[in-house]
Motif scaffolding. Structure first.
Motif, short mmCIF file in Angstrom:
data_model
loop_
_atom_site.label_atom_id
_atom_site.label_comp_id
_atom_site.label_asym_id
_atom_site.label_seq_id
_atom_site.Cartn_x
_atom_site.Cartn_y
_atom_site.Cartn_z
N LEU A 128 23.64 13.91 -34.17
CA LEU A 128 24.52 13.61 -35.30
C LEU A 128 25.46 14.78 -35.47
CD1 LEU A 128 25.36 12.22 -38.04
CD2 LEU A 128 23.51 13.56 -39.09
N SER A 130 28.53 15.83 -38.15
CA SER A 130 29.18 15.44 -39.40
C SER A 130 29.70 16.67 -40.12
CB SER A 130 28.19 14.67 -40.29
OG SER A 130 27.10 15.50 -40.67
N LEU A 157 31.28 11.30 -40.98
CA LEU A 157 30.24 11.12 -40.00
C LEU A 157 30.99 11.03 -38.67
CD1 LEU A 157 27.21 8.67 -40.31
CD2 LEU A 157 28.13 9.52 -38.15
N LEU A 160 27.64 9.82 -33.96
CA LEU A 160 26.20 9.58 -33.93
C LEU A 160 25.89 8.83 -32.65
CD1 LEU A 160 23.32 9.30 -35.11
CD2 LEU A 160 24.12 7.28 -36.35
N VAL A 176 22.13 8.53 -40.89
CA VAL A 176 23.06 8.18 -41.97
C VAL A 176 22.59 8.82 -43.27
CG1 VAL A 176 23.96 6.30 -43.38
CG2 VAL A 176 23.87 6.05 -40.89
N ALA A 179 23.61 12.43 -43.40
CA ALA A 179 25.03 12.60 -43.73
C ALA A 179 25.29 12.35 -45.21
CB ALA A 179 25.87 11.65 -42.87
N VAL A 191 31.32 8.84 -47.64
CA VAL A 191 31.20 9.20 -46.23
C VAL A 191 32.14 8.29 -45.45
CG1 VAL A 191 29.68 9.23 -44.20
CG2 VAL A 191 28.84 10.06 -46.41
N LEU A 193 33.90 7.26 -41.55
CA LEU A 193 33.71 7.34 -40.10
C LEU A 193 34.72 6.45 -39.40
CD1 LEU A 193 32.20 4.48 -39.07
CD2 LEU A 193 30.27 5.54 -40.24
#
Length: 233
Positions: A128, A130, A157, A160, A176, A179, A191, A193
């Motif tokens: 991960l 982030s 994020l 991943l 998740v 994050a 968050v 992504l």
């Protein structure tokens, strides 16, 4: 999920013969079952892909093989993990390659948001990446960050990835959650992504939705199907 206590067991007898019985057993044992495979010599020819030794996925039979999360766990990423992270990325993101320096830069700028999933042998099985940033300055594919974009208005994020052997075992949801926790600790309420390829439905199940129309500047390098998604809280 991933606490390492489930471990592996084989050929254990259980007292249920129905899905209700299975549910009761799982509740009594911390819901630690991940996959239940039944030996094919009891049920005939196997049809379930990926089943060890030709077994099939089933419930309610007296002899089963349980596969838990063993000792896999998320831990903080270290500099010497970057090569392993790049290996996983190359295997998972075939159409979106990134230089290892991308991961190394994220680790330098925001180590708290960088984690690896370590397997029983101490190898990197997933990762991960982030960090906090700005919605109007999303990461550029295959381009190392020079600095975090400030002032922060979201938590990215960034990436991943999980190796094939780790999927379907709850590790993505754990990532998740990591994050989300990092964002909340910074006082950030969202968050963000970039979903690529066919991952959109997965992220929707994780509570993400389109950020506006979701469209990205093509110069970011993610392709025409990529969309920006957000999870607010």
């Amino acid at each position: 999920m991933g606490d390492g206590t489930a471990g592996y067991a084989s050929q254990i007898k259980f007292p249920w013969h129905s899905n209700d019985g299975l549910s009761q057993w799982m509740k009594a044992n911390g819901n630690r079952l991940q996959r239940i495979w039944v030996s094919s010599d009891r049920l005939g020819s196997a049809k379930a892909g990926g089943c060890p030794r030709g077994g099939v996925l089933a419930y309610g039979c007296p002899q089963m093989l349980i596969k838990g999360n063993a000792k896999m766990r998320w831990r903080e990423m270290r500099e010497d993990d970057v090569a392993g992270v790049a290996t996983v990325a190359d295997a998972v993101h075939l159409d979106y390659p990134e230089n290892p320096e991308v991961f190394a830069a994220c680790l330098r700028h925001y180590p708290s948001g960088c984690r690896v999933l370590e397997d029983d042998d101490g190898q990197v099985a997933g990762y991960l990446v982030s960090h906090p940033g700005r919605q109007d300055h999303p990461p550029v594919l295959d381009t190392p960050m020079e600095a975090l974009a400030e002032p922060f208005d979201c938590y990215f994020l960034h990436d991943l990835a999980l190796g094939a052997a780790t999927r379907g075992r709850g590790f993505a949801g754990e990532a998740v959650g990591i994050a989300l926790g990092e964002a909340k600790a910074l006082g950030i309420d969202r968050v963000v992504l970039i979903a690529v390829g066919d991952a959109h439905s997965f992220w929707k199940r994780q509570g993400f939705e389109l950020l506006g129309d979701g469209l990205l500047d093509p110069a970011k390098g993610y392709g025409p199907e990529a969309r920006m998604l957000v999870r607010r809280f």
